[in-house]
Design an enzyme around this catalytic site. Structure first.
Site, PDB file in Angstrom:
ATOM      1  N   ASP A  14       4.696   5.360  10.185  1.00 53.31           N
ATOM      2  CA  ASP A  14       3.996   4.459   9.273  1.00 53.31           C
ATOM      3  C   ASP A  14       3.197   3.495  10.137  1.00 53.31           C
ATOM      4  O   ASP A  14       3.402   3.389  11.347  1.00 53.31           O
ATOM      5  CB  ASP A  14       5.012   3.694   8.403  1.00 53.31           C
ATOM      6  CG  ASP A  14       4.315   2.715   7.458  1.00 53.31           C
ATOM      7  OD1 ASP A  14       3.276   3.080   6.880  1.00 53.31           O
ATOM      8  OD2 ASP A  14       4.798   1.580   7.306  1.00 53.31           O
ATOM      9  N   SER A  15       2.324   2.744   9.479  1.00 57.73           N
ATOM     10  CA  SER A  15       1.572   1.723  10.208  1.00 57.73           C
ATOM     11  C   SER A  15       2.487   0.585  10.664  1.00 57.73           C
ATOM     12  O   SER A  15       2.099  -0.197  11.524  1.00 57.73           O
ATOM     13  CB  SER A  15       0.468   1.180   9.307  1.00 57.73           C
ATOM     14  OG  SER A  15       1.025   0.750   8.082  1.00 57.73           O
ATOM     15  N   TYR A  33      -3.270  -0.470   8.277  1.00 62.22           N
ATOM     16  CA  TYR A  33      -4.175   0.666   8.162  1.00 62.22           C
ATOM     17  C   TYR A  33      -5.004   0.539   6.876  1.00 62.22           C
ATOM     18  O   TYR A  33      -6.095   1.083   6.784  1.00 62.22           O
ATOM     19  CB  TYR A  33      -3.377   1.979   8.063  1.00 62.22           C
ATOM     20  CG  TYR A  33      -2.794   2.527   9.346  1.00 62.22           C
ATOM     21  CD1 TYR A  33      -2.768   1.807  10.538  1.00 62.22           C
ATOM     22  CD2 TYR A  33      -2.248   3.818   9.360  1.00 62.22           C
ATOM     23  CE1 TYR A  33      -2.212   2.355  11.693  1.00 62.22           C
ATOM     24  CE2 TYR A  33      -1.703   4.374  10.511  1.00 62.22           C
ATOM     25  CZ  TYR A  33      -1.681   3.639  11.675  1.00 62.22           C
ATOM     26  OH  TYR A  33      -1.135   4.190  12.813  1.00 62.22           O
ATOM     27  N   GLY A  34      -4.432  -0.168   5.903  1.00 58.78           N
ATOM     28  CA  GLY A  34      -4.996  -0.167   4.548  1.00 58.78           C
ATOM     29  C   GLY A  34      -6.379  -0.762   4.419  1.00 58.78           C
ATOM     30  O   GLY A  34      -7.070  -0.506   3.436  1.00 58.78           O
ATOM     31  N   CYS A  61       3.294   6.566   5.470  1.00 57.47           N
ATOM     32  CA  CYS A  61       2.228   5.628   5.095  1.00 57.47           C
ATOM     33  C   CYS A  61       1.320   6.261   4.033  1.00 57.47           C
ATOM     34  O   CYS A  61       0.780   7.356   4.244  1.00 57.47           O
ATOM     35  CB  CYS A  61       1.411   5.317   6.346  1.00 57.47           C
ATOM     36  SG  CYS A  61       0.023   4.217   6.054  1.00 57.47           S
ATOM     37  N   ASN A  62       1.149   5.572   2.917  1.00 54.91           N
ATOM     38  CA  ASN A  62       0.289   6.093   1.843  1.00 54.91           C
ATOM     39  C   ASN A  62      -1.156   6.211   2.305  1.00 54.91           C
ATOM     40  O   ASN A  62      -1.846   7.191   2.008  1.00 54.91           O
ATOM     41  CB  ASN A  62       0.341   5.164   0.630  1.00 54.91           C
ATOM     42  CG  ASN A  62       1.670   5.214  -0.082  1.00 54.91           C
ATOM     43  OD1 ASN A  62       1.802   5.825  -1.122  1.00 54.91           O
ATOM     44  ND2 ASN A  62       2.679   4.572   0.481  1.00 54.91           N
ATOM     45  N   THR A  63      -1.627   5.187   3.032  1.00 52.58           N
ATOM     46  CA  THR A  63      -3.021   5.193   3.472  1.00 52.58           C
ATOM     47  C   THR A  63      -3.267   6.379   4.408  1.00 52.58           C
ATOM     48  O   THR A  63      -4.247   7.117   4.254  1.00 52.58           O
ATOM     49  CB  THR A  63      -3.357   3.867   4.191  1.00 52.58           C
ATOM     50  OG1 THR A  63      -2.947   2.772   3.371  1.00 52.58           O
ATOM     51  CG2 THR A  63      -4.834   3.757   4.474  1.00 52.58           C
ATOM     52  N   GLU A  75       5.942  -8.463   4.092  1.00 50.89           N
ATOM     53  CA  GLU A  75       6.193  -8.707   5.528  1.00 50.89           C
ATOM     54  C   GLU A  75       6.847 -10.083   5.723  1.00 50.89           C
ATOM     55  O   GLU A  75       7.631 -10.287   6.637  1.00 50.89           O
ATOM     56  CB  GLU A  75       4.875  -8.671   6.304  1.00 50.89           C
ATOM     57  CG  GLU A  75       4.258  -7.313   6.391  1.00 50.89           C
ATOM     58  CD  GLU A  75       4.631  -6.568   7.665  1.00 50.89           C
ATOM     59  OE1 GLU A  75       4.927  -7.204   8.677  1.00 50.89           O
ATOM     60  OE2 GLU A  75       4.628  -5.325   7.606  1.00 50.89           O
ATOM     61  N   CYS A 118       2.117   2.183  -2.040  1.00 46.60           N
ATOM     62  CA  CYS A 118       2.037   1.600  -0.700  1.00 46.60           C
ATOM     63  C   CYS A 118       3.479   1.370  -0.237  1.00 46.60           C
ATOM     64  O   CYS A 118       4.331   0.968  -1.033  1.00 46.60           O
ATOM     65  CB  CYS A 118       1.277   0.273  -0.771  1.00 46.60           C
ATOM     66  SG  CYS A 118       1.331  -0.679   0.749  1.00 46.60           S
ATOM     67  N   THR A 119       3.699   1.613   1.044  1.00 42.09           N
ATOM     68  CA  THR A 119       5.066   1.505   1.571  1.00 42.09           C
ATOM     69  C   THR A 119       5.709   0.147   1.324  1.00 42.09           C
ATOM     70  O   THR A 119       6.925   0.049   1.222  1.00 42.09           O
ATOM     71  CB  THR A 119       5.031   1.719   3.095  1.00 42.09           C
ATOM     72  OG1 THR A 119       4.000   0.883   3.639  1.00 42.09           O
ATOM     73  CG2 THR A 119       4.781   3.160   3.454  1.00 42.09           C
ATOM     74  N   HIS A 120       4.877  -0.890   1.268  1.00 44.23           N
ATOM     75  CA  HIS A 120       5.438  -2.243   1.163  1.00 44.23           C
ATOM     76  C   HIS A 120       5.832  -2.641  -0.252  1.00 44.23           C
ATOM     77  O   HIS A 120       6.507  -3.644  -0.436  1.00 44.23           O
ATOM     78  CB  HIS A 120       4.421  -3.261   1.689  1.00 44.23           C
ATOM     79  CG  HIS A 120       4.328  -3.299   3.178  1.00 44.23           C
ATOM     80  ND1 HIS A 120       3.966  -2.199   3.915  1.00 44.23           N
ATOM     81  CD2 HIS A 120       4.562  -4.297   4.065  1.00 44.23           C
ATOM     82  CE1 HIS A 120       3.964  -2.520   5.199  1.00 44.23           C
ATOM     83  NE2 HIS A 120       4.325  -3.785   5.323  1.00 44.23           N
TER      84      HIS A 120
HETATM   85  N1  DGL Z   1       1.713   1.588   5.222  1.00 43.31           N
HETATM   86  C1  DGL Z   1       0.566   1.203   4.435  1.00 43.31           C
HETATM   87  C2  DGL Z   1       0.494   2.082   3.182  1.00 43.31           C
HETATM   88  O1  DGL Z   1       1.474   2.592   2.708  1.00 43.31           O
HETATM   89  C3  DGL Z   1       0.632  -0.262   4.044  1.00 43.31           C
HETATM   90  C4  DGL Z   1       0.412  -1.221   5.179  1.00 43.31           C
HETATM   91  C5  DGL Z   1      -0.928  -1.046   5.857  1.00 43.31           C
HETATM   92  O2  DGL Z   1      -1.972  -1.378   5.270  1.00 43.31           O
HETATM   93  O3  DGL Z   1      -0.923  -0.556   6.971  1.00 43.31           O
HETATM   94  O4  DGL Z   1      -0.561   2.274   2.656  1.00 43.31           O
END
Ligand code: DGL
Length: 272
Positions: A12-13, A44-45, A75-77, A155, A189-191
């Site tokens: 993941d990011s 990453y988003g 990571c979704n992105t 975060e 999104c993971t968060h």
């Molecule tokens: N991990 C990213 C996602 O799931 C979220 C955090 C980021 O923007 O890197 O899209």
């Protein structure tokens, strides 16, 4: 009996993908995992698809160099822009993303077929959730909106209470007011899963919140059960963490997402 078995690689990011690791561990308690958080380059988003694709390939390469037997893009992105590229690049290694499993969960949860996807700017821009949901249910109405402040809130550990709810209200209320038929919301999104209480307080009980962690874990588990992925025969499983920056912070913030403490000494600093 074999003592060491290749782990499943997860990246993941940052720490958010630990929500996916948590679900994977629950579904596959016998497996070892190697998790990489690209904390030096989060988020990453907000970055372009080309940059995220490049970062994702570098992150995946480190895990492949460590001999993982499969790769999960938590990571979704990164899943939305780099899944096919990583599948081609690392074939025949099995590579799993989180978008299709998340879309499946949404379609299963929605009776009326009106679905709201909340995600990062990059995921929304790429439209991968819309495509995956419509592939499963062509008549679905899918609305997507970026909620970038949720990443910062998660975060910071401000996952509940008046601040989290006020931000959720600001993002979601105008959309929900205009689309009362929405009955499923994808935490794309993971968060976002750690914010489910604050988000649920705004959406109310008629909107089912879904995320891709459990469904992604189910897809990976199915591969193991169907013999596509060799099950671990190791006597003890191992969970290891790599971070590209600030391993202490990774351990501290990551505990919120993993749902258990992470020893700072368990996180190794790596450069991509
Ligand atoms: N991990 C990213 C996602 O799931 C979220 C955090 C980021 O923007 O890197 O899209």
């Amino acid at each position: 009996m074999q003592r060491t078995e290749p782990p499943i690689g997860v990246f993941d990011s940052g720490v958010g993908g630990l929500t996916v690791l948590r679900a994977l561990r629950e579904r596959l308690p016998g497996e070892s995992f190697l998790y990489l958080g690209d904390t030096a380059r989060l988020p990453y988003g907000t970055k372009s698809a080309e940059t995220v694709c490049r970062y994702a390939e570098q992150a995946a390469s480190i895990l492949v160099d460590h001999g993982v037997k499969a790769l999960v893009i938590a990571c979704n992105t990164a899943s939305s822009v780099a899944l096919e590229h990583l599948r081609r690049r690392f074939a025949p290694l099995p590579v799993f993303g989180v978008i299709e499993p998340g879309a499946e969960a949404a379609v299963a949860a929605s009776r009326r077929g009106e679905i709201l996807v909340i995600a990062t700017e990059g995921t929304v821009r790429g439209g991968a959730y819309e495509r995956a949901i419509r592939a499963l249910r062509p008549a679905a109405a899918v609305i997507s909106t970026p909620c970038p402040l949720f990443v910062a809130l998660a975060e910071e550990g401000w996952v509940e209470g008046p601040i989290a709810e006020a931000i959720a209200r600001r993002y979601l209320e105008p959309i929900l007011a205009g689309r009362p038929e929405i009955d499923a919301l994808v935490l794309g999104c993971t968060h976002f899963p750690v914010l489910h209480r604050a988000i649920g307080a705004v959406t109310g009980p008629d909107v089912t919140l879904v995320d891709s962690a459990a469904t992604t874990a189910a897809v990976v588990a199915a591969s193991v059960e169907e013999g596509l992925l060799r099950p671990s025969r190791a006597v003890s499983r191992e969970i290891r963490f790599l971070a590209t920056d600030a391993p202490q912070r990774f351990a501290r913030v990551g505990a919120v997402f993993l749902g258990e403490a992470i020893a700072p000494t368990a996180v190794e600093l790596v450069d991509l």
